[in-house]
Design an enzyme around this catalytic site. Structure first.
Site, mmCIF file in Angstrom:
data_model
loop_
_atom_site.group_PDB
_atom_site.id
_atom_site.type_symbol
_atom_site.label_atom_id
_atom_site.label_comp_id
_atom_site.label_asym_id
_atom_site.label_seq_id
_atom_site.Cartn_x
_atom_site.Cartn_y
_atom_site.Cartn_z
ATOM 1 N N ASN A 38 9.433 -19.400 -2.650
ATOM 2 C CA ASN A 38 8.946 -18.401 -3.609
ATOM 3 C C ASN A 38 8.562 -19.150 -4.877
ATOM 4 O OD1 ASN A 38 8.817 -15.384 -4.080
ATOM 5 N ND2 ASN A 38 9.906 -16.040 -5.909
ATOM 6 N N SER A 40 9.229 -18.595 -7.961
ATOM 7 C CA SER A 40 10.450 -18.872 -8.725
ATOM 8 C C SER A 40 11.577 -19.058 -7.714
ATOM 9 C CB SER A 40 10.749 -17.725 -9.678
ATOM 10 O OG SER A 40 10.619 -16.504 -9.001
ATOM 11 N N SER A 134 2.680 -3.158 8.156
ATOM 12 C CA SER A 134 3.136 -1.868 7.631
ATOM 13 C C SER A 134 4.535 -1.554 8.097
ATOM 14 C CB SER A 134 2.204 -0.743 8.064
ATOM 15 O OG SER A 134 2.696 0.483 7.544
ATOM 16 N N LYS A 188 -5.610 -2.207 8.488
ATOM 17 C CA LYS A 188 -4.452 -1.855 7.642
ATOM 18 C C LYS A 188 -4.886 -0.955 6.488
ATOM 19 C CE LYS A 188 -0.495 -1.442 5.815
ATOM 20 N NZ LYS A 188 -0.001 -2.101 4.669
ATOM 21 N N HIS A 191 -5.336 2.423 7.857
ATOM 22 C CA HIS A 191 -3.983 2.942 8.085
ATOM 23 C C HIS A 191 -3.456 3.562 6.793
ATOM 24 C CE1 HIS A 191 0.333 2.431 7.426
ATOM 25 N NE2 HIS A 191 0.518 2.640 8.719
ATOM 26 N N ASN A 192 -3.605 2.841 5.694
ATOM 27 C CA ASN A 192 -3.104 3.357 4.420
ATOM 28 C C ASN A 192 -3.898 4.589 3.964
ATOM 29 O OD1 ASN A 192 -1.401 1.186 4.529
ATOM 30 N ND2 ASN A 192 -1.734 0.545 2.424
ATOM 31 N N GLU A 195 -2.527 7.315 5.766
ATOM 32 C CA GLU A 195 -1.206 7.582 5.144
ATOM 33 C C GLU A 195 -1.382 8.519 3.930
ATOM 34 O OE1 GLU A 195 1.187 3.923 4.551
ATOM 35 O OE2 GLU A 195 1.362 4.529 2.464
ATOM 36 N N ARG A 447 -35.931 17.696 -0.727
ATOM 37 C CA ARG A 447 -36.221 16.281 -1.043
ATOM 38 C C ARG A 447 -37.714 16.006 -0.881
ATOM 39 N NH1 ARG A 447 -34.554 12.750 2.374
ATOM 40 N NH2 ARG A 447 -34.344 10.985 0.939
#
Ligand SMILES: NC(=O)C1=CN([C@@H]2O[C@H](COP(=O)(O)OP(=O)(O)OC[C@H]3O[C@@H](n4cnc5c(N)ncnc54)[C@H](OP(=O)(O)O)[C@@H]3O)[C@@H](O)[C@H]2O)C=CC1
Ligand SMILES: O=C(CO)[C@H](O)[C@H](O)COP(=O)(O)O
Length: 477
Positions: A38, A40, A134, A188, A191-192, A195, A447
């Site tokens: 990581n 930190s 996820s 993904k 997917h969200n 969700e 149009r």
């Protein structure tokens, strides 16, 4: 060349916040020796101190140490904030890696960033694998749904590891190679988006039962508990019952009443809608869900208009059952739109995505996991080029059976002044698809009138223009 693997880690994770640390633990628990890092060091140290007994961890203080601790081809999963932080980590790792090595981005990256990164790293002989993951905190630890993109070659090495740590449904892993470059992150993202739509529909169901039906949250929690079986059985319905049944310890009020009613968003729902606009795919349910969150956050406008003057309305005795039917039908529409968007992107970017396989890997581990994904999988197995989920025999008749109740719900909501953008837009989408003729013909006429934009006719080929400002004869355009 002798490539000694003895003592080396099979895979690495860098970015050890909520998702990364739990993913690393999941890997270790499945017997993979995992190197952890990581930015930190405190997080790395904490992970190893608290969970070192769960498997084999190799803590690394620097990215160089991390890369040096790995078997080849090296595989490093990055779980850091999307955007600039991900670029910084990728750049640092790429400089330390050799051809054939793999960087797996498990964060919620925008698929266009993934395509850019994949192309750049390919030039250097590296595999970049944009991977949707996820399941949140719990899923990362106990089995998420995993959506890897990138090259087929990278999946040969990564697939067994990712499949091992993914959720399983009926013994099948919730992980499959989605397609090349940004395909995994695209899926993904959608997917969200689904969700968002799913949660909006659940929220509208609650709101109607409470405001039109006069039911208290605890009772609505019981309703959702009952609904969490059969076709509506899903993680989101299950946890709705939990949240609605919860009482605030400090005030004794229903917990839902002490949460500020302004929904936040990190961006994946908005990306889904932006990309749908580019592709020309009507994901109206997802768009309404994104805008409903935005509207909820417009506190200034809301307080300027707040009023309690709506007259009481006649609520049908069947309200609870009607809302259940409307929730199911609208949910089918949201999934139909999401799958339509994936199909369109797959064609646009040449990804060759198997829609049935997407339904399969969303059955477990992820936030939108739901029993009815089995039905979606069956629908695409039966007819891989299904034009819309709503055209599948099962879903067609399920929605037809729900439509009377669905209309009663929207009518009741409108009369009672309860906003149901999810329910009503889903119904409008369904009605539009079923209409033999749409007023788009009039739009084309207009149009052509003001801009000579031309129109096509129903009875012959070609493009035409009417001389509106002259004698109104029709000419070939
Ligand atoms: N939380 C969730 O439920 C889900 C999250 N995701 C995605 O997974 C990824 C990780 O999410 P989450 O675990 O919530 O963590 P965060 O998105 O909060 O990211 C925190 C991590 O990013 C690291 N980081 C931030 N900036 C940098 C940088 N410039 N250089 C190096 N490292 C940096 C942090 O390091 P440090 O400790 O040093 O600050 C920390 O490890 C995100 O892309 C997120 O969208 C996907 C699915 C679900
Ligand atoms: O990726 C996820 C699950 O799969 C996250 O839960 C999602 O990012 C939450 O999004 P938002 O904060 O926009 O509601």
């Amino acid at each position: 060349m002798v490539n000694s693997t003895e003592g080396k880690a099979r895979i690495a994770v860098t970015g050890l916040a909520t998702m990364g640390s739990n993913l690393a633990r999941n890997l270790a628990r499945h017997g993979f020796k995992v190197a952890v890092h990581n930015r930190s060091y405190a997080r790395t140290k904490a992970l190893v101190e608290q969970h070192g007994h769960e498997g084999e961890f190799v803590p690394a203080e620097t990215a160089a140490e991390l890369v040096a601790s790995l078997q080849r081809p090296r595989q490093v999963i990055i779980m850091v904030k999307a955007g600039g932080p991900a670029d910084a980590v990728i750049d640092e790792l790429a400089d330390l890696m050799e051809p054939g090595d793999m960087i797996i981005d498990g964060g919620n990256a925008h698929f266009a960033d993934t395509r850019r990164r994949e192309a750049a790293l390919k030039e250097r002989g590296l595999h970049f694998v944009g991977t949707g993951i996820s399941g949140g905190e719990e899923g990362a630890l106990n089995g998420p749904s995993i959506m890897p993109g990138g090259s087929a070659e990278s999946y040969k090495h990564l697939g067994p590891v990712l499949e091992a740590i993914s959720a399983k449904v009926d013994g099948e892993p919730c992980c499959v190679h989605v397609g090349p470059d940004g395909a995994g992150h695209f899926v993904k993202m959608v997917h969200n988006g689904i969700e968002y739509a799913d949660m909006q529909l659940i929220a509208e169901s609650y709101d109607l039962l409470r405001r039109a039906g006069g039911m208290e949250p605890a009772r609505i929690a019981d309703v959702f508990r009952t609904w969490n079986s059969g076709d509506l059985e899903s993680y989101l319905v299950e946890i709705t019952a939990e949240v609605l049944g919860h009482v605030d310890a400090a005030t004794g009020k229903p917990f839902v009443d002490v949460i500020a009613d302004q929904a936040e968003q990190k961006g994946t729902g908005r990306w889904t809608v932006q990309e749908a606009l580019e592709l020309g795919i009507p994901v109206t349910g997802i768009a309404e869900a994104v805008f409903a969150r935005s509207l909820s956050a417009r506190v200034d406008q809301r307080s300027a208009l707040t009023s309690t003057s709506d007259a009481p309305v006649q609520v049908p005795d069947t309200l609870v059952d009607d809302v259940r039917a409307a929730l199911y039908a609208s949910k089918v529409v949201a999934y139909a739109q999401g799958f339509d968007q994936i199909r369109a992107a797959s064609e646009q970017y040449d990804w060759d995505i198997d829609l049935g396989a997407m339904a399969t890997i969303w059955r477990g581990g992820c936030i939108i996991r739901a029993v009815f994904l089995n039905r979606i999988r069956e629908a695409y197995e039966k007819t891989p080029d299904l034009p819309s989920l709503l055209a599948d025999d099962y879903f067609r008749s399920a929605v037809e059976n729900a439509v009377d109740a669905w209309r009663r719900v929207v009518t009741t909501a409108v009369a009672a002044g309860v906003p149901v953008p999810g329910f009503s837009s889903a119904l409008a989408y369904y009605d539009a698809l079923r209409s033999e003729r749409l007023p788009a013909a009039l739009i084309q006429g207009l149009r052509d009138f003001f801009g000579a934009h031309t129109y096509r006719r129903v009875d012959k080929d070609g493009a035409f223009h009417t001389l509106w400002g002259a004698d109104r004869t029709e000419i070939d355009a």
